[in-house]
Every structure is written in structure tokens, then in C-alpha cells.
Design a protein around this motif. Structure first.
Motif, PDB file in Angstrom:
ATOM      1  N   MET A   1      -0.786  -7.252  -2.464  1.00 52.01           N
ATOM      2  CA  MET A   1      -0.949  -7.321  -1.045  1.00 52.01           C
ATOM      3  C   MET A   1      -1.962  -8.419  -0.784  1.00 52.01           C
ATOM      4  O   MET A   1      -3.090  -8.270  -1.504  1.00 52.01           O
ATOM      5  CB  MET A   1      -1.128  -5.911  -0.608  1.00 52.01           C
ATOM      6  N   TYR A   2      -2.084  -9.142   0.348  1.00 53.40           N
ATOM      7  CA  TYR A   2      -3.172  -9.989   0.699  1.00 53.40           C
ATOM      8  C   TYR A   2      -2.998 -10.097   2.175  1.00 53.40           C
ATOM      9  O   TYR A   2      -2.049 -10.245   2.989  1.00 53.40           O
ATOM     10  CB  TYR A   2      -3.290 -11.215  -0.102  1.00 53.40           C
ATOM     11  N   LEU A   3      -4.174 -10.398   2.791  1.00 59.19           N
ATOM     12  CA  LEU A   3      -4.339 -10.948   4.298  1.00 59.19           C
ATOM     13  C   LEU A   3      -4.389 -12.292   4.287  1.00 59.19           C
ATOM     14  O   LEU A   3      -5.185 -13.219   3.377  1.00 59.19           O
ATOM     15  CB  LEU A   3      -5.730 -10.184   4.786  1.00 59.19           C
ATOM     16  N   ARG A   4      -3.679 -12.901   5.316  1.00 60.63           N
ATOM     17  CA  ARG A   4      -3.399 -14.343   5.554  1.00 60.63           C
ATOM     18  C   ARG A   4      -3.856 -14.836   6.734  1.00 60.63           C
ATOM     19  O   ARG A   4      -3.088 -14.230   7.743  1.00 60.63           O
ATOM     20  CB  ARG A   4      -2.131 -14.847   4.894  1.00 60.63           C
TER      21      ARG A   4
ATOM     22  N   ARG B   1      -7.305 -13.289   1.700  1.00 51.51           N
ATOM     23  CA  ARG B   1      -8.296 -12.233   1.144  1.00 51.51           C
ATOM     24  C   ARG B   1      -7.317 -11.268   0.564  1.00 51.51           C
ATOM     25  O   ARG B   1      -6.367 -10.678   0.925  1.00 51.51           O
ATOM     26  CB  ARG B   1      -9.058 -11.411   2.190  1.00 51.51           C
ATOM     27  N   HIS B   2      -7.517 -11.129  -0.991  1.00 50.77           N
ATOM     28  CA  HIS B   2      -6.697 -10.384  -1.669  1.00 50.77           C
ATOM     29  C   HIS B   2      -7.098  -8.753  -1.437  1.00 50.77           C
ATOM     30  O   HIS B   2      -8.277  -8.663  -1.285  1.00 50.77           O
ATOM     31  CB  HIS B   2      -6.783 -10.555  -3.134  1.00 50.77           C
ATOM     32  N   VAL B   3      -6.289  -7.889  -1.532  1.00 49.38           N
ATOM     33  CA  VAL B   3      -6.329  -6.427  -1.386  1.00 49.38           C
ATOM     34  C   VAL B   3      -6.071  -6.002  -2.760  1.00 49.38           C
ATOM     35  O   VAL B   3      -5.119  -5.911  -3.473  1.00 49.38           O
ATOM     36  CB  VAL B   3      -5.194  -5.771  -0.447  1.00 49.38           C
ATOM     37  N   ARG B   4      -7.206  -5.606  -3.430  1.00 46.77           N
ATOM     38  CA  ARG B   4      -7.270  -5.082  -4.677  1.00 46.77           C
ATOM     39  C   ARG B   4      -7.674  -3.403  -4.839  1.00 46.77           C
ATOM     40  O   ARG B   4      -8.745  -2.993  -3.958  1.00 46.77           O
ATOM     41  CB  ARG B   4      -8.419  -5.699  -5.493  1.00 46.77           C
ATOM     42  N   GLY B   5      -6.720  -2.969  -5.387  1.00 49.62           N
ATOM     43  CA  GLY B   5      -7.293  -1.248  -5.787  1.00 49.62           C
ATOM     44  C   GLY B   5      -7.988  -1.345  -6.701  1.00 49.62           C
ATOM     45  O   GLY B   5      -8.251  -2.015  -7.728  1.00 49.62           O
TER      46      GLY B   5
ATOM     47  N   LEU C   1      -3.380   0.844  -1.626  1.00 53.97           N
ATOM     48  CA  LEU C   1      -4.108  -0.087  -1.491  1.00 53.97           C
ATOM     49  C   LEU C   1      -4.847   0.021   0.085  1.00 53.97           C
ATOM     50  O   LEU C   1      -5.464  -0.823   0.589  1.00 53.97           O
ATOM     51  CB  LEU C   1      -3.201  -1.381  -1.479  1.00 53.97           C
ATOM     52  N   GLU C   2      -4.039   0.780   0.957  1.00 50.19           N
ATOM     53  CA  GLU C   2      -4.464   1.070   2.257  1.00 50.19           C
ATOM     54  C   GLU C   2      -6.071   1.465   2.376  1.00 50.19           C
ATOM     55  O   GLU C   2      -6.839   0.743   3.133  1.00 50.19           O
ATOM     56  CB  GLU C   2      -3.776   2.270   2.967  1.00 50.19           C
TER      57      GLU C   2
ATOM     58  N   ALA D   1      -0.343   5.401   9.490  1.00 54.37           N
ATOM     59  CA  ALA D   1      -0.786   5.483  10.910  1.00 54.37           C
ATOM     60  C   ALA D   1      -2.051   4.645  10.809  1.00 54.37           C
ATOM     61  O   ALA D   1      -2.297   3.576  11.844  1.00 54.37           O
ATOM     62  CB  ALA D   1      -0.680   6.596  11.839  1.00 54.37           C
ATOM     63  N   ASP D   2      -3.193   4.806  10.247  1.00 53.53           N
ATOM     64  CA  ASP D   2      -4.394   4.206  10.199  1.00 53.53           C
ATOM     65  C   ASP D   2      -4.172   2.971   9.976  1.00 53.53           C
ATOM     66  O   ASP D   2      -5.226   2.066  10.716  1.00 53.53           O
ATOM     67  CB  ASP D   2      -5.569   4.923   9.327  1.00 53.53           C
ATOM     68  N   LEU D   3      -3.626   2.512   8.746  1.00 53.71           N
ATOM     69  CA  LEU D   3      -3.494   1.116   8.425  1.00 53.71           C
ATOM     70  C   LEU D   3      -2.596   0.240   9.603  1.00 53.71           C
ATOM     71  O   LEU D   3      -3.087  -0.965  10.110  1.00 53.71           O
ATOM     72  CB  LEU D   3      -2.770   0.601   7.268  1.00 53.71           C
ATOM     73  N   LEU D   4      -1.636   0.924  10.080  1.00 48.31           N
ATOM     74  CA  LEU D   4      -0.882   0.148  11.270  1.00 48.31           C
ATOM     75  C   LEU D   4      -1.762  -0.027  12.711  1.00 48.31           C
ATOM     76  O   LEU D   4      -1.759  -1.218  13.199  1.00 48.31           O
ATOM     77  CB  LEU D   4       0.400   1.055  11.706  1.00 48.31           C
TER      78      LEU D   4
END
Length: 132
Positions: free
Chosen positions: A1-4, A47-51, A61-62, A110-113
């Protein structure tokens, strides 16, 4: 997962300045993947989402994304609301065993959304199925 973050007018360093943090990975407007490739028409800031040792499922990963904080989400939202950039959360799901319940389905809390809404981010789900 990543943010772009993708922009046709801002270079990655300008995006970093607006967001207050550096990218894990970036490509600049005008750069080329290969010398013979055409120049890129847009910049990409990732930005990569790393757990931490979890399965890598979106719900695991949330907490990483939520730990980035509401201020970062608001900065992303300002960028997304401008004509300068688009923001998205990209979830990549690989399925190698369709019988494995851990490889199926995507759950976003819901928190992530709410964080994504504050960030003005769209959701991009890329699924790849590999079968023998």
C-alpha cells in the motif's frame, strides 16, 4: 500500500515542501524511465505504508497511515483541493491461492476512510491474480 500524489505542474520537492515531509520515492516532470523513453509529463510523489511484521493486509496497515496524523491529511487535502495535484491511496493485492481467506477481500475501517476524506484522496485498488 502507498500514498501517491501526482502533479503536472509541481516537481516532487515542491510537493514535499507543501506537505512538510519528503517522499520515499519520486519521479520528476521531464525525467525519463529509459534514455529512449519520452519525458514524463507529470511528477509522482510516493510515501510507502510500512507495517511492523503484520501480514501486509490493508487493515494491518491502517495504524501506520493514521499515525501520520491529521495535520498531514489536512496538508494533502489542501493540495488535492488545488488544481495542482491529485492524491490517492493505492492498495495492491496479490492473490496466489484463491482458497486462502487472508488473500481475499479488502477491509478499510471508518477511521481510515475519514482520514482519506480529510486528505482528499481517492482509493485505487490494483488486484493481481496469479494461478498455476
Amino acid at each position: 500500500m502507498y500514498l501517491r500524489v501526482v502533479s503536472e505542474s509541481l516537481q516532487p520537492q515542491e510537493i514535499s515542501t507543501r506537505l512538510g515531509c519528503e517522499a520515499d520515492e519520486a519521479t520528476a516532470i521531464g525525467s525519463r524511465r529509459h534514455p529512449q523513453s519520452p519525458p514524463r509529463k507529470h511528477a509522482t510523489w510516493i510515501r510507502h505504508v510500512r507495517g511492523r511484521g503484520e501480514s501486509g493486509r490493508p487493515e494491518d496497515l491502517e495504524p501506520t497511515i493514521l499515525a501520520w496524523g491529521p495535520e498531514f491529511a489536512v496538508a494533502l487535502g489542501r493540495l488535492a483541493d488545488s488544481p495542482d495535484a491529485a492524491v490517492s491511496l493505492v492498495v495492491v493485492q496479490e492473490i496466489t491461492d484463491p482458497e486462502d481467506p487472508q488473500q481475499k477481500g479488502i477491509f478499510l475501517g471508518a477511521d481510515l476512510l475519514a482520514w482519506l476524506a480529510r486528505a482528499g484522496a481517492s482509493l485505487d485498488i490494483d488486484q493481481y491474480v496469479y494461478l498455476d
